[in-house]
Motif scaffolding. Structure first.
Motif, PDB file in Angstrom:
ATOM      1  N   VAL A   1       0.623  -1.017  -0.036  1.00 19.64           N
ATOM      2  CA  VAL A   1      -0.147   0.048  -0.011  1.00 19.64           C
ATOM      3  C   VAL A   1       0.766   1.219  -0.109  1.00 19.64           C
ATOM      4  CG1 VAL A   1      -1.575   1.249   1.249  1.00 19.64           C
ATOM      5  CG2 VAL A   1      -1.845  -1.136   1.152  1.00 19.64           C
ATOM      6  N   LEU A   2       1.842   1.274   0.832  1.00 24.24           N
ATOM      7  CA  LEU A   2       2.832   2.401   0.848  1.00 24.24           C
ATOM      8  C   LEU A   2       3.510   2.594  -0.519  1.00 24.24           C
ATOM      9  CD1 LEU A   2       4.097   4.530   2.778  1.00 24.24           C
ATOM     10  CD2 LEU A   2       5.967   2.810   3.397  1.00 24.24           C
ATOM     11  N   GLY A   3       3.962   1.472  -1.119  1.00 23.91           N
ATOM     12  CA  GLY A   3       4.688   1.759  -2.641  1.00 23.91           C
ATOM     13  C   GLY A   3       3.564   2.396  -3.621  1.00 23.91           C
ATOM     14  N   PHE A   4       2.263   2.120  -3.484  1.00 23.32           N
ATOM     15  CA  PHE A   4       1.208   2.363  -4.483  1.00 23.32           C
ATOM     16  C   PHE A   4       0.919   3.710  -4.161  1.00 23.32           C
ATOM     17  CE2 PHE A   4      -2.266   2.056  -7.106  1.00 23.32           C
ATOM     18  CZ  PHE A   4      -3.233   2.955  -6.699  1.00 23.32           C
ATOM     19  N   VAL A   5       0.771   4.119  -2.822  1.00 25.25           N
ATOM     20  CA  VAL A   5       0.697   5.711  -2.738  1.00 25.25           C
ATOM     21  C   VAL A   5       1.859   6.375  -3.167  1.00 25.25           C
ATOM     22  CG1 VAL A   5       0.624   7.367  -0.964  1.00 25.25           C
ATOM     23  CG2 VAL A   5      -0.980   5.161  -0.773  1.00 25.25           C
ATOM     24  N   PHE A   6       3.036   5.962  -2.861  1.00 15.46           N
ATOM     25  CA  PHE A   6       4.252   6.594  -3.279  1.00 15.46           C
ATOM     26  C   PHE A   6       4.147   6.759  -4.926  1.00 15.46           C
ATOM     27  CE2 PHE A   6       8.413   8.044  -3.491  1.00 15.46           C
ATOM     28  CZ  PHE A   6       9.030   7.580  -4.501  1.00 15.46           C
ATOM     29  N   VAL A   7       3.797   5.781  -5.731  1.00 17.19           N
ATOM     30  CA  VAL A   7       3.840   5.782  -7.189  1.00 17.19           C
ATOM     31  C   VAL A   7       2.633   6.613  -7.613  1.00 17.19           C
ATOM     32  CG1 VAL A   7       3.359   4.422  -9.342  1.00 17.19           C
ATOM     33  CG2 VAL A   7       4.975   3.707  -7.366  1.00 17.19           C
ATOM     34  N   LEU A   8       1.451   6.739  -7.170  1.00 16.44           N
ATOM     35  CA  LEU A   8       0.462   7.434  -7.504  1.00 16.44           C
ATOM     36  C   LEU A   8       0.862   9.017  -7.194  1.00 16.44           C
ATOM     37  CD1 LEU A   8      -2.380   7.815  -8.187  1.00 16.44           C
ATOM     38  CD2 LEU A   8      -3.268   7.475  -5.921  1.00 16.44           C
ATOM     39  N   GLY A   9       1.282   9.319  -6.002  1.00 18.10           N
ATOM     40  CA  GLY A   9       1.768  10.876  -5.657  1.00 18.10           C
ATOM     41  C   GLY A   9       2.786  11.066  -6.705  1.00 18.10           C
ATOM     42  N   LEU A  10       3.897  10.356  -7.206  1.00 14.16           N
ATOM     43  CA  LEU A  10       4.903  10.598  -7.945  1.00 14.16           C
ATOM     44  C   LEU A  10       4.153  11.002  -9.369  1.00 14.16           C
ATOM     45  CD1 LEU A  10       7.845  11.272  -8.368  1.00 14.16           C
ATOM     46  CD2 LEU A  10       7.931   8.567  -9.273  1.00 14.16           C
ATOM     47  N   ALA A  11       3.093  10.184  -9.676  1.00 13.28           N
ATOM     48  CA  ALA A  11       2.500  10.318 -10.850  1.00 13.28           C
ATOM     49  C   ALA A  11       1.773  11.876 -10.866  1.00 13.28           C
ATOM     50  CB  ALA A  11       1.407   9.357 -11.205  1.00 13.28           C
ATOM     51  N   ILE A  12       1.132  12.163  -9.742  1.00 15.65           N
ATOM     52  CA  ILE A  12       0.273  13.427  -9.929  1.00 15.65           C
ATOM     53  C   ILE A  12       1.435  14.460  -9.757  1.00 15.65           C
ATOM     54  CG2 ILE A  12      -1.177  14.938  -8.225  1.00 15.65           C
ATOM     55  CD1 ILE A  12      -2.498  12.239  -7.317  1.00 15.65           C
ATOM     56  N   LEU A  13       2.236  14.331  -9.233  1.00 15.71           N
ATOM     57  CA  LEU A  13       3.566  15.351  -9.049  1.00 15.71           C
ATOM     58  C   LEU A  13       4.074  15.764 -10.535  1.00 15.71           C
ATOM     59  CD1 LEU A  13       5.278  17.341  -7.568  1.00 15.71           C
ATOM     60  CD2 LEU A  13       6.732  15.523  -7.340  1.00 15.71           C
ATOM     61  N   ILE A  14       4.336  14.516 -11.206  1.00 17.09           N
ATOM     62  CA  ILE A  14       4.874  14.856 -12.683  1.00 17.09           C
ATOM     63  C   ILE A  14       3.846  15.636 -13.686  1.00 17.09           C
ATOM     64  CG2 ILE A  14       5.538  13.472 -14.551  1.00 17.09           C
ATOM     65  CD1 ILE A  14       6.751  11.495 -13.065  1.00 17.09           C
TER      66      ILE A  14
END
Length: 277
Positions: free
Chosen positions: A25-38
């Motif tokens: 879950v922590l990894g998924f949240v990290f990837v999602l946040g990174l995508a939003i930031l980009i």
């Protein structure tokens, strides 16, 4: 002892499972946040780029857009058919026209002018007439109008058009306006002497100069009493004047009035079929 070991193993297995779920879950949240930031960075970059475009460049682009050819909107538009259009049936042609070998042409007693079919009428009726001569003492110049008064089967000699005896008698009808002539019909007298009508040539033109006029046709004859003779012009002729003329010396030898080849032009009526342009 064995029971305690089994319990411990179960505890550690449950603990490891929860740990892996937490890590996922922590990894998924990290990837999602990174995508939003980009995505946000990319949007802000493009927005600032558009804001920094020079005004002159925008104007040039707009001018280029305006100068580009626009598609013609034909949806729902109806183009009225015209004479000369291609066709597959009569329904594709304008009023008073038919489809003839793939082309719209005027039908029956109609002629085309301006891509529209007009009804053919008698252009001579009631128009001004003058002739080469009048028979002396028979009638005044009004007699010339007898040939365009619309009357046929005339039994009154005074209602005929009648020239004097001359070599090449003629009459000219003034149409008044530029017209298209399709045919010319002459009505011979019904009171006798029909054989005097022969070698009658008809011409159409914009002047009364015989040499400058176009030939519609010639009735060779000789005619008979009461004969009606239609001359179809080989092609449609344009003009303001129509002349009817006997163009050959008289062939009659048993009448003293015909001596020297003299003729006289005697008619009930002249009908000029055509349309006014």
């Amino acid at each position: 002892m064995d029971s305690l070991g089994a319990l411990n193993r179960r505890y550690f297995c449950q603990t490891d499972g929860k740990r892996w779920i937490f890590i996922f879950v922590l990894g998924f949240v990290f990837v999602l946040g990174l995508a939003i930031l980009i995505s946000s960075i990319t949007y802000l970059h493009n927005y600032n780029k558009d804001e920094n475009v020079p005004e002159s460049s925008v104007s040039s682009q707009q001018a280029l857009k305006n100068s580009a050819p626009k598609a013609v909107e034909t949806k729902g538009a109806f183009q009225k058919p015209s004479v000369g259009d291609r066709c597959s049936s009569n329904i594709n042609c304008p009023d008073n026209a038919v489809c003839d070998r793939g082309t719209c042409v005027c039908s029956g007693t109609y002629l085309a002018s301006g891509k529209v079919c007009h009804n053919v009428t008698n252009l001579a009726l009631g128009k001004a007439v003058f002739g080469s001569s009048n028979q002396k003492g028979t009638y005044t110049n009004k007699g010339w109008q007898n040939v365009v008064d619309g009357r046929t089967r005339v039994t009154d000699f005074n209602l005929l058009f009648h020239t004097s005896y001359e070599l090449y008698p003629w009459l000219t009808v003034t149409l008044g306006r530029l017209s298209i002539v399709k045919s010319i019909t002459i009505y011979n007298r019904i009171d006798g002497y029909g054989r005097w009508l022969h070698d009658v040539e008809t011409r159409v033109g914009n002047s009364t100069d015989w040499a400058q006029m176009s030939t519609c046709g010639t009735f060779v004859g000789p005619s008979v009493t009461g004969g009606v003779h239609v001359t179809e012009c080989g092609k449609l002729l344009y003009g303001m004047f129509v002349t009817v003329k006997i163009v050959k010396p008289n062939y009659i030898t048993d009448d003293r009035n015909a001596r020297g080849g003299k003729n006289c032009l005697v008619l009930e009526e002249v009908v000029i079929a055509g349309i006014v342009v």
